[in-house]
Design a protein around this motif. Structure first.
Motif, PDB file in Angstrom:
ATOM      1  N   GLY A 228       0.798  -1.223   0.000  1.00 40.00           N
ATOM      2  CA  GLY A 228       0.000   0.000   0.000  1.00 40.00           C
ATOM      3  C   GLY A 228       0.829   1.269   0.000  1.00 40.00           C
ATOM      4  O   GLY A 228       0.293   2.366  -0.032  1.00 40.00           O
ATOM      5  N   GLY A 230       3.283   1.983  -2.281  1.00 41.15           N
ATOM      6  CA  GLY A 230       3.833   2.317  -3.591  1.00 41.15           C
ATOM      7  C   GLY A 230       5.142   1.630  -3.947  1.00 41.15           C
ATOM      8  O   GLY A 230       5.867   2.098  -4.818  1.00 41.15           O
TER       9      GLY A 230
ATOM     10  N   ASN B  39      -1.722   1.930  -6.059  1.00 31.67           N
ATOM     11  CA  ASN B  39      -0.901   1.751  -4.856  1.00 31.67           C
ATOM     12  C   ASN B  39      -1.667   1.067  -3.741  1.00 31.67           C
ATOM     13  O   ASN B  39      -1.092   0.570  -2.793  1.00 31.67           O
ATOM     14  CB  ASN B  39      -0.397   3.106  -4.339  1.00 31.67           C
ATOM     15  CG  ASN B  39       0.797   3.566  -5.138  1.00 31.67           C
ATOM     16  OD1 ASN B  39       1.444   2.770  -5.804  1.00 31.67           O
ATOM     17  ND2 ASN B  39       1.082   4.853  -5.070  1.00 31.67           N
ATOM     18  N   ASN B  40      -2.983   1.103  -3.849  1.00 33.60           N
ATOM     19  CA  ASN B  40      -3.805   0.485  -2.803  1.00 33.60           C
ATOM     20  C   ASN B  40      -4.291  -0.905  -3.179  1.00 33.60           C
ATOM     21  O   ASN B  40      -5.153  -1.455  -2.511  1.00 33.60           O
ATOM     22  CB  ASN B  40      -5.019   1.360  -2.494  1.00 33.60           C
ATOM     23  CG  ASN B  40      -4.637   2.488  -1.561  1.00 33.60           C
ATOM     24  OD1 ASN B  40      -3.735   2.326  -0.751  1.00 33.60           O
ATOM     25  ND2 ASN B  40      -5.306   3.612  -1.690  1.00 33.60           N
ATOM     26  N   CYS B  42      -3.504  -4.921  -3.840  1.00 37.06           N
ATOM     27  CA  CYS B  42      -2.568  -6.038  -3.632  1.00 37.06           C
ATOM     28  C   CYS B  42      -3.079  -7.232  -4.390  1.00 37.06           C
ATOM     29  O   CYS B  42      -4.291  -7.444  -4.461  1.00 37.06           O
ATOM     30  CB  CYS B  42      -2.606  -6.543  -2.208  1.00 37.06           C
ATOM     31  SG  CYS B  42      -1.965  -5.507  -1.034  1.00 37.06           S
ATOM     32  N   LEU B  83      -6.784  -1.412   1.805  1.00 38.79           N
ATOM     33  CA  LEU B  83      -6.239  -2.075   0.622  1.00 38.79           C
ATOM     34  C   LEU B  83      -7.331  -2.845  -0.126  1.00 38.79           C
ATOM     35  O   LEU B  83      -8.204  -3.460   0.476  1.00 38.79           O
ATOM     36  CB  LEU B  83      -5.123  -3.035   1.021  1.00 38.79           C
ATOM     37  CG  LEU B  83      -3.882  -2.380   1.635  1.00 38.79           C
ATOM     38  CD1 LEU B  83      -2.933  -3.438   2.179  1.00 38.79           C
ATOM     39  CD2 LEU B  83      -3.176  -1.527   0.589  1.00 38.79           C
TER      40      LEU B  83
END
Ligand code: SF4
Lengths: 413, 272
Positions: A228, A230, B39-40, B42, B83
């Protein structure tokens, strides 16, 4: 870094070892426990589940121990301190993802309240027979840290220490306790938060594109990151290079796996904690850990009252093993006496590190109970009388063993 | 697309004619369409041919143990609910060895998207029978034809509590992309099954031709039936395959319930 006051239940309690470990985890800043109920460890999970919400933490009861251990590794990579709690059969199931945790260099804590095995064994009674499993249980080469508390106060204190070691060395840390310590109720003092020192997570601070999740610092431990932020992490259970990318060639396997082992081995002196008493002029040293070290106290006193010079060496840290200290002592003592609740596990490491310089006497116990301290006293007496050098480990026959076996297995059920 | 792949890991390991790559393409387009901050996001995989997906996608990616991707992802989600978690793995990984985690994550309604590539066989290990192998189909460990009835994945997902369930084949990349985009916006346990050709083992052992022949088969034998009762989605050997979106409902997710309960606990203790 000091503990967060929100996480610390400062006060004086009269609680059992399991509960103390649950409170210890909270004080250490643990925010996630994935667990599965198993006797005799459930009180630790229940204690944590009760207090978790107020500290912004979460306990989830997973569907099994495979899932519990996997969820813990996942939670750590999402950025929080995490733990799981188990005993014998559950511990066996966790081995798969303990290996994953070791391979991914994931800091987590595992509390094992040992019971009698193998298999279902004696679920409600004590044992110390998972000691080698804690070291070698998952396949492949890796090293873990294992510590063995012997009182509820230590369950609190050493749970915090376990988290600190895990963060410091990015590895699984096992608290190898047992049913007796887990269910023993004693006074536990929980200090104010500002008296609890915590090891902060070694987060990487540089630019994301330069981060290598497995590039070690000089002490061989790499910096950690979390999902999370980056980094586009690629974290795998396969053998990987410093980027985390899989590699198959033997020289790489050697290079990267060697470090998993070495990062613990080269930092051994900083990791190992021992408690020694009266070893300076001892003829005999009793080496023990966990509940057996509490039981041994009485046996040692009895032997001393007969004029025998007995010292004690308590393995607070069992793995990594304090080879050097045992080797040093072996040069000047006559024998080591090793009571453990199994048919010989840690004793073989004592023998290995003695290099034949001192006799090594195992005082075995089959589990579901603890030693009779008189047996430990008698084993000490035997060891001091024995002038022959004995190769390997000699097993001292306890009263219970004689009762059970000398009647030709004719014990009345 | 390229910004979502680890180009430095190309070429990938998948065989020509394999459907897994099409699933990855669909996911990449869905992520773009869904406009989620990458970026959040997974991605977690288990083991197997599909288990390699996490390693090729340029997100925070985790290649875990066999069967444990969903349990690992549960830990991620619980530790950081912000996430968006995607589990991308195969039928053997998710439904056989990982079956227990699958049903329980669905029951809890853990907020994650599970993409299950179903190629009817254990491919990475060389073509052994799977819990999805159709009755009578051949596999190396069912050399006389599979004698076990297969699982119907959408039905398991539905009956265990999933809030979104869809099935497409690797041929239906556009529809698959749409489903994945929808599922990415869903709160709760969402399952998208992707029927995919294993040109190397399943079609070879069963003499079904190559990847292209399998695609042709999907073209001729897929019936789209949105909202079909998931009980009716069994797949037989070379029988018609029903695709579509079967479940799309709302149910509080695990974290929603936990947070609500936790804030009540905190509130109650502040009052006392
Ligand atoms: S073996 Fe089958 S599933 Fe695996 S990559 Fe090849 S075609 Fe795809």
């Amino acid at each position: 870094m000091k503990a967060n006051p929100k996480d610390v239940l400062t006060g004086v309690y009269y609680i059992d070892g399991d509960v103390a470990a649950g409170y210890g985890a909270l004080a250490a800043g643990c925010k996630f426990i994935g667990g599965y109920p198993i006797t005799p460890s459930t009180e630790a999970a229940e204690a944590f589940a009760r207090v978790a919400p107020k500290a912004g933490a979460l306990f989830i009861q997973m569907e099994d121990e495979l899932g519990s251990m996997a969820s813990v590794v996942g939670a750590v990579w999402a950025g929080v301190k995490s733990m799981t709690i188990t005993s014998g059969p559950g511990y066996s199931l966790m081995m798969e993802n303990i290996g994953l945790g070791a391979m991914m260099e994931t800091p987590f804590v595992l509390l094992n309240i040992q019971r009698g095995g193998p298999s279902t064994g004696v679920p409600t009674k004590t044992g110390q027979a998972d000691m080698m499993q804690s070291r070698w249980g998952s396949h492949g080469d890796y090293e873990v840290i294992a510590i063995s508390p012997d009182s509820p106060q230590e369950m609190f204190d050493y749970t915090i220490k376990a988290f600190n070691l895990a963060e410091r060395y990015r590895c699984p840390v096992m608290i190898m306790s047992d049913e007796c310590v887990g269910h023993m109720t004693e006074k536990v003092v929980i200090p104010p938060a500002d008296e609890i020192e915590l090891e902060p997570r070694r987060f990487y601070k540089g630019p994301p594109e330069e981060y290598l999740p497995f590039k070690p610092d000089p002490d061989l431990v790499p910096k950690l990151a979390r999902a999370g932020d980056g980094f586009n992490l690629y974290i795998t259970g396969r053998v990987h290079d410093e980027r985390g990318y899989p590699v198959d060639k033997e020289e790489f396997k050697m290079k990267y796996i060697r470090r998993l082992v070495d990062k613990i081995r080269i930092n051994k002196d900083k990791i190992i904690e021992l408690k020694e008493e009266q070893t300076d002029d001892a003829e005999i040293v009793v080496v023990s850990y966990g509940i057996s070290s509490r039981v041994a106290v009485k046996g040692v006193e009895k032997a001393r009252s007969k004029g025998i010079k007995v010292g004690t060496l308590r393995l607070v840290t069992v793995w990594p093993f304090p080879d050097e200290r045992i080797t040093e002592l072996a040069k000047r003592v006559k024998a080591f006496v090793v009571p453990e609740i199994n048919y010989g596990q840690v004793v073989f490491d004592v023998a290995r590190a003695s290099h034949g310089k001192a006799n090594v006497v195992l005082v075995p116990h089959g589990g579901a109970g603890v030693h009779n301290p008189d047996d430990i006293a008698d084993a000490i007496e035997y060891a001091v009388r024995e002038d022959k050098k004995i190769e390997g480990v000699v097993e001292y026959k306890t009263r219970l063993e004689k009762l059970v076996f000398e009647g030709g297995y004719k014990l009345k059920e | 697309m390229e910004n979502l792949l680890r180009m430095d890991r190309m070429p990938h390991i998948w065989c020509p004619g394999c459907g897994i790559g099409l699933g990855v393409t669909a996911l990449a387009s869905a992520l773009e369409k869904a406009q989620i901050d990458l970026n959040n996001v997974c991605i977690v995989s288990g083991i197997g041919c599909t288990g390699r997906v996490a390693g090729y996608v340029k997100l925070d990616s985790f290649h875990t143990t066999h069967g444990r991707a969903i349990a690992f992802a549960t830990g991620i989600k619980a530790a950081n609910p912000k996430l968006k978690v995607i589990v991308f793995s195969g039928d053997g990984d998710l439904i056989a060895i990982g079956g227990n985690h699958f049903i329980h994550a669905a029951r809890r309604n853990i907020d994650m998207l599970v993409v299950c590539v179903n190629n009817f066989i254990y491919a990475m290990t060389g073509g052994q029978v799977a819990p999805t192998t159709p009755l009578a189909a051949y596999a190396t460990t069912s050399p006389f034809g599979c004698v076990e009835p297969p699982f119907n994945i959408p039905y398991i997902a539905d009956s265990s509590g999933a809030v979104y369930v869809a099935r497409w084949t690797a041929l239906h990349v556009r529809r698959l992309t749409n489903s994945l985009t929808e599922a990415l916006h869903k709160k709760g346990f969402s399952v998208v099954e992707v029927i995919s050709p294993c040109a190397m083992y399943y079609s070879r052992i069963n003499r079904l031709g190559d990847g292209l022949d399998m695609m042709k088969f999907y073209h001729d034998n897929v019936e789209i039936r949105h909202g079909e009762d998931t009980k009716n989605l069994d797949i037989g050997f070379q029988t018609k395959i029903i695709c579509g979106k079967f479940v799309d409902k709302e149910r509080p997710s695990y974290m929603e319930r936990y947070n609500q309960w936790a804030s009540e606990v905190r509130g109650a203790s502040n009052e006392s």
